[in-house]
Design a protein around this motif. Structure first.
Motif, PDB file in Angstrom:
ATOM      1  N   ARG A   1      -1.650   7.647   8.141  1.00 51.14           N
ATOM      2  CA  ARG A   1      -2.897   7.850   8.080  1.00 51.14           C
ATOM      3  C   ARG A   1      -3.734   6.879   8.791  1.00 51.14           C
ATOM      4  O   ARG A   1      -4.861   6.922   9.099  1.00 51.14           O
ATOM      5  CB  ARG A   1      -3.315   8.166   6.664  1.00 51.14           C
ATOM      6  CG  ARG A   1      -4.863   8.333   6.229  1.00 51.14           C
ATOM      7  CD  ARG A   1      -5.078   9.247   5.021  1.00 51.14           C
ATOM      8  NE  ARG A   1      -6.333   9.471   4.888  1.00 51.14           N
ATOM      9  CZ  ARG A   1      -7.053  10.061   3.961  1.00 51.14           C
ATOM     10  NH1 ARG A   1      -5.927  10.827   3.087  1.00 51.14           N
ATOM     11  NH2 ARG A   1      -8.109  10.511   3.752  1.00 51.14           N
ATOM     12  N   LEU A   2      -3.218   5.803   8.472  1.00 53.81           N
ATOM     13  CA  LEU A   2      -3.966   4.266   9.028  1.00 53.81           C
ATOM     14  C   LEU A   2      -2.881   3.434   9.722  1.00 53.81           C
ATOM     15  O   LEU A   2      -1.578   3.469   9.102  1.00 53.81           O
ATOM     16  CB  LEU A   2      -4.565   3.382   7.712  1.00 53.81           C
ATOM     17  CG  LEU A   2      -5.522   3.957   6.858  1.00 53.81           C
ATOM     18  CD1 LEU A   2      -5.731   3.302   5.791  1.00 53.81           C
ATOM     19  CD2 LEU A   2      -6.853   4.261   7.715  1.00 53.81           C
ATOM     20  N   PRO A   3      -3.076   2.693  10.751  1.00 47.79           N
ATOM     21  CA  PRO A   3      -2.094   2.203  11.319  1.00 47.79           C
ATOM     22  C   PRO A   3      -1.787   0.790  10.682  1.00 47.79           C
ATOM     23  O   PRO A   3      -2.635   0.192   9.832  1.00 47.79           O
ATOM     24  CB  PRO A   3      -2.792   1.579  12.572  1.00 47.79           C
ATOM     25  CG  PRO A   3      -4.025   1.752  12.350  1.00 47.79           C
ATOM     26  CD  PRO A   3      -4.417   2.797  11.319  1.00 47.79           C
ATOM     27  N   GLY A   4      -0.566   0.184  10.778  1.00 48.26           N
ATOM     28  CA  GLY A   4      -0.179  -0.810  10.020  1.00 48.26           C
ATOM     29  C   GLY A   4      -0.728  -2.256  10.774  1.00 48.26           C
ATOM     30  O   GLY A   4      -0.784  -3.239  10.133  1.00 48.26           O
ATOM     31  N   ASP A   5      -0.882  -1.963  12.051  1.00 46.93           N
ATOM     32  CA  ASP A   5      -1.278  -3.102  12.700  1.00 46.93           C
ATOM     33  C   ASP A   5      -2.787  -3.042  13.349  1.00 46.93           C
ATOM     34  O   ASP A   5      -3.167  -2.045  13.851  1.00 46.93           O
ATOM     35  CB  ASP A   5      -0.146  -2.943  14.243  1.00 46.93           C
ATOM     36  CG  ASP A   5      -0.464  -4.429  15.189  1.00 46.93           C
ATOM     37  OD1 ASP A   5      -1.511  -4.968  14.972  1.00 46.93           O
ATOM     38  OD2 ASP A   5       0.352  -4.801  15.708  1.00 46.93           O
TER      39      ASP A   5
END
Lengths: 480, 543
Positions: free
Chosen positions: B224-228
């Protein structure tokens, strides 16, 4: 050779200063002081809350992106020293921010879907007070840089399809102040659905405190761009705005912003009807206005840059000549390999327009890392922070003459010798890959930005040098 | 009022066929040309029997931009007393439209030039063929609607599934959503509906689509959201994996096989089918770790046709020599060792490989959307998959020439490993199948393409198609033992050279079990008012 000479010069000029704390080394360069702190880990996030407030550092173990965090503060008075504030913080924390929730500024730790308060900014600790849980929250979505500055009045985050902002509720918590729908573009990839919203930027005031956000662009056909303007004062009421490109072009980079108080899109484009491998980059400034015809208005500035299509460009709207009007600043690599860095400034003519002729400076140094910074001097003028040839240099951007950069550096100091390593590159078709080949990897130097950290007037310049094992060294350069 | 569509069917187009039939060859291949004029740019074309008359109709969704008018109602204060007046302002505006046109199938073959039309609202995001009881279905903001022909041939969208979808708020239209699959093994298509909490499974029966979900699958490996944080530079992106639907345990009920948006099949989750549209918890066939640092998973599925899954790992074999010449040679003809592992109980990879072989060339996985074909496919129709590897032919001179010639030409050759017995692969000798990928840099277009695309005689074997050069399309029939003649069985000369090889599609458009060819011609000029023509070449030869 140039790097070797610079390093030799650095060794000669550097004189250790007395009184620095453990893990911190202070050396003097002409007119400047270099403070180097071994972080004993990798820098996750940094926060410069206010002038004289030092620098808060969130550090994780090298090579462990989700490892436990350590919170530290780099103090500058009476002498630079690094003090650990808390250890064993959760590996989920990825960002730091400061917000006033009613009882004074608090330090907020942010991760994917979570915000917690680590306590008062003056004395934060390890125990986190939950502020918010929402699966779509990541403060980095609107503030991606590792270095953040200032105390906010709102915390904002964007995810695909939504923009939200929270403000203090007066009872030490957060209340949802803005909840706006963002447009999305959906693609079917072989693995599934990619649901994307365009880049979002706060368009007025300090980061997170802005009452206006601009999201865009979404391409509609090959010549029209659609943007969404979210009014924070009205709970996130969204309106649609349109812009028109001069011809069939595809947007490669975009910077939603406000220019002289009105929303604009600055975009870097390439031709869409024909592809020219060696084509130069195109830069357009597109006023965003409500347009019932949805046709969009033409750019207020449309120029070509001396940079090939494969380079990344950075853009900043700031008042470089202190005339009260915002100027357009672009920094980009020149040449096939991009070894030279060029800065150009188009002076603002007011009302969202620019003078057609640009001031220009060519920086003949192999810039290993660089960024435009909004505040580079005491007066709050913009600047360029560049690391290269063993030096970190902050230079003011000027406008009004033929040059875009001030002749001398505002701050400059040698960098610690960066490690180099052997990297690997791959070739292949799609996801089918073949053998790797070796090449020299670029040194791991990242300019973080410029911020007011100590009591001395003017901002300090910050960079991170990453060692072979992934451990970071923080470099702060300040006036001596 | 829009002018009626100017669609017309050409009686004949220049068509040359050269039959290089071998002795026991069945009837020759033939393609009959026809042409449909479209009101906009075609986004998708589907063969369906909408009116259930036993003939396949062609449903085409087009997109267009044109000037129109919008009325804006405003309240104006007309005096100091506060009296208000309603004012309707009519302003010209650019309108982005999508339209569904259904060209009825004709008894003698081909499609009617006149079409039944339905303007699709912006809340429609995908159209796909559905089960027999609902042949054409559309995913909307609010669920799934069925396209229904009404009295007088008027088309209408009738809501069948009510669920706020993840498409809501978007203006996108997905040409190939791949959300209709047979999820319960009854032979009819069922639907997946992406919603905020996962994927709703809706089964169909002879009465139509089930309005109530049979289950809701929580999607594994969703990001859902990028880690980077660097990924935010292009704006926030949510990545929702959608499953490949394959029977992996031999019970004739398909499993759901998900992979993450990065690292291909090396991050995979498998959900077993529990019947009645429900699925079990996610299982990692790799047990949490890739086979080894050197080995990549390139494919998961039923390789030998026994209904049970295998996993194919590829280890790159490094060549000696660090010279540029050696590296170029390796880039042209990379060598890999493939290890085929069975998935054992619980869908876990058996560490001991069931088969190993060494190949030369790129094994481009299916659905990779690479312009270079290859990978794994059942070429001979025996239910077991063949391996197709591609070797390249390019030079540094060619790369340098690209700067002046504005085109890059990369030759490629195919090698096939046939699976005559389960998991025993043997190279097919004597193949002379080559192709060329011509990338026109001045138009960002692909000029030539070759692939094992389609089955033009309906014999169950894949045929080899070479698009280009120019107007030429050559079809090499697939024969027994995975062989292809070096001379084409049919050469078609198109009316005009395609602007881009990606505008040529090979599908069974008329539903007769034989592949057809469609070429999209876009009008030159501006986006506004842009129209297109769909040139169809329908298979007509006897089987």
């Amino acid at each position: 050779m140039r790097r070797a000479a610079a390093l030799a010069c650095a060794a000669l000029c550097a004189v250790p200063a007395a009184g620095a704390g453990a893990g911190v080394e202070v050396t003097r360069a002409p007119g400047a002081q270099r403070i180097e702190a071994a972080l004993d880990g990798a820098l996750v996030a940094a926060l410069a809350p206010a002038r004289g407030g030092g620098l808060l550092l969130l550090i994780g173990p090298a090579g462990e992106p989700d490892g436990p965090r350590r919170l530290a503060r780099l103090r500058f008075e009476p002498e630079p020293r690094l003090e650990t504030l808390a250890e064993g913080l959760g590996g989920w924390i990825k960002s730091l921010a400061a917000i006033d929730l009613g009882a004074g500024p608090e330090l907020v730790a942010g991760g994917l879907g979570r915000l917690v308060s680590l306590g008062p900014l003056a004395a934060p600790g390890a125990s986190g007070r939950p502020l918010l849980e929402h699966p779509g929250v990541d403060l980095r979505s609107l503030a991606a840089d590792r270095l953040q500055a200032g105390v906010r009045v709102r915390l904002a985050a964007a995810e695909a399809g939504a923009l939200r902002a929270w403000a203090g509720d007066g009872r030490g918590g957060l209340r949802l102040a803005v909840d706006a729908a963002l447009p999305t573009a959906i693609e079917r990839a072989p693995w599934g659905l990619s649901i994307a919203s365009p880049p979002v930027a706060a368009a007025q005031g300090a980061s997170g405190a802005a009452p206006l956000w601009v999201a865009g662009p979404l391409a509609v056909g090959r010549t029209r761009l659609r943007a969404t303007i979210v009014d924070g004062e009205r709970g996130g009421a969204a309106s649609e705005a349109w812009a028109a490109l001069p011809g069939a072009e595809s947007v490669e980079q975009s910077w939603p912003a406000a220019l002289d108080g009105a929303p604009v899109l600055v975009v870097r484009t390439q031709g869409a009807a024909r592809v020219d491998l060696l084509e130069r980059q195109r830069l357009r400034v597109l006023p965003l206005a409500a347009d019932r015809t949805r046709a969009g208005s033409a750019p207020s500035l449309a120029v070509e840059l001396d940079s090939r299509r494969w380079h990344e460009t950075e853009v900043l709207l700031a008042d470089a000549d202190a005339d009260g009007r915002q100027d357009l600043i672009a920094a980009f690599p020149e040449g096939l390999r991009g070894d030279d860095l060029v800065v150009q400034v188009w002076r603002g003519a007011g009302g969202g327009r620019f003078e057609p002729r640009a001031a220009r400076s060519d920086l003949e140094l192999p810039a290993e890392g660089w960024r435009l910074v909004a505040h580079a001097d005491e007066a709050g003028g913009p600047g360029l922070l560049a690391a290269g040839a063993g030096r970190l240099e902050l230079r003011r951007i000027v406008a009004g003459g033929r040059r875009a950069l001030a002749a001398g550096a505002e701050l400059a100091a040698p960098l610690p010798a960066p490690p180099t390593g052997v990297g690997r590159v791959e070739a292949g078709i799609g996801s089918a890959r073949t053998r790797t080949a070796s090449r020299r990897e670029r040194p791991q130097v990242e300019p973080l930005g410029a911020a007011e950290l100590d009591e001395r007037p003017g901002p300090e310049a910050l960079a991170v040098v990453t060692g072979e094992a992934g451990d970071d060294r923080l470099v702060v350069v300040r006036r001596d | 009022m829009r002018a009626p569509p100017a669609a017309r069917l050409l009686a004949t187009l220049a068509l040359t066929g050269a039959c290089a039939a071998a002795g026991a060859e069945p009837a020759p291949l033939a393609l009959a040309p026809s042409r449909l004029e479209l009101e906009g740019v075609p986004v998708v074309a589907l063969a369906i029997d909408l009116d259930r008359d036993g003939l396949r109709d062609l449903a085409v969704v087009t997109a267009s931009t044109g000037w129109g008018q919008i009325g804006i109602e405003e309240q104006l204060s007309i005096d100091e007393s506060g009296a208000l007046a309603e004012v309707l302002t009519v302003v010209p505006a650019l309108l982005d439209r999508r339209e569904l046109a259904v060209h009825a199938g004709r008894p003698g073959g081909g499609f009617e030039a006149q079409a039944r039309r339905l303007e699709l609202p912006a809340t429609v995001h995908a159209v796909e063929a559905g089960p027999p009881a609902a042949p054409l279905v559309a995913w909307t903001d609010e669920g799934v609607s069925e396209v229904v022909p009404g009295p007088g041939g008027v088309l209408a969208l009738v809501p069948r599934i009510v669920a706020r979808t993840l498409f809501a708020g978007s203006t996108s239209f997905l040409p190939r959503p791949r959300l209709a699959h047979d999820l319960d093994g009854d032979g009819d298509l069922d639907l997946l509906v992406p919603v905020d909490g996962g994927l709703q499974v809706h089964l169909s029966d002879e009465r139509g689509l089930g309005g109530r979900p049979a289950s809701r699958v929580t999607v594994p490996l969703e990001e859902r959201l990028p880690g980077d944080a660097r990924h935010y530079r292009q704006g926030p992106v949510r990545r929702l994996p959608l499953p490949e639907v394959r029977d992996l345990d031999g019970d004739r009920r398909p499993e759901l096989l998900f992979r993450a948006h990065e690292r291909g099949w090396n991050r995979t989750r498998l959900l077993f089918n529990r019947g009645a549209g429900s699925f079990g918890p996610p299982v990692d066939p790799l047990g949490g770790a890739p086979p080894s640092d050197a080995e990549e998973v390139v494919w998961i599925g039923d390789l030998d046709g026994d209904g049970r899954a295998e996993l194919v790992g590829a280890e790159r074999l490094e060549d000696d020599g660090d010279s540029l010449r050696a590296e170029l040679a390796a880039a042209r003809r990379p060598r890999s060792r493939l290890r085929i592992h069975r998935l054992g109980p619980g869908a876990l990879r058996d560490p001991a490989p069931a088969a190993e072989l060494e190949i030369e060339g790129y094994l481009v996985p299916e659905a990779d959307e690479s312009p270079v074909p290859g990978g794994l496919a059942d070429l001979d129709g025996d239910g077991r998959l063949e391996l197709i590897a591609v070797t390249l032919d390019f030079s540094l001179f060619e790369a340098a020439r690209a700067l002046t010639a504005r085109a890059v030409e990369i030759g490629f050759a195919f090698a096939i490993w046939s699976q005559r017995e389960p998991l025993r692969f043997r190279p097919v000798p004597g193949l002379e199948l080559t192709g060329e990928l011509r990338v026109r840099l001045d138009r960002a277009a692909l000029g030539q393409l070759s692939s094992f695309a389609g089955d033009f005689d309906g014999d169950g074997r894949a045929d080899f198609v070479q698009l280009g050069p120019g107007r030429r399309v050559a079809i090499h029939r697939g024969r027994e033992s995975t062989r292809f003649s070096s001379r084409p069985d049919l050469v078609v000369t198109l009316a005009r050279e395609p602007a881009d090889a990606r505008l040529v599609r090979i599908e069974d458009f008329d539903g007769d079990g034989r592949s057809d060819l469609a070429v999209t011609r876009l009008d030159e000029g501006d986006d506004v008012g842009r129209r297109a023509t769909l040139e169809l070449y329908l298979s007509r030869g006897a089987r």
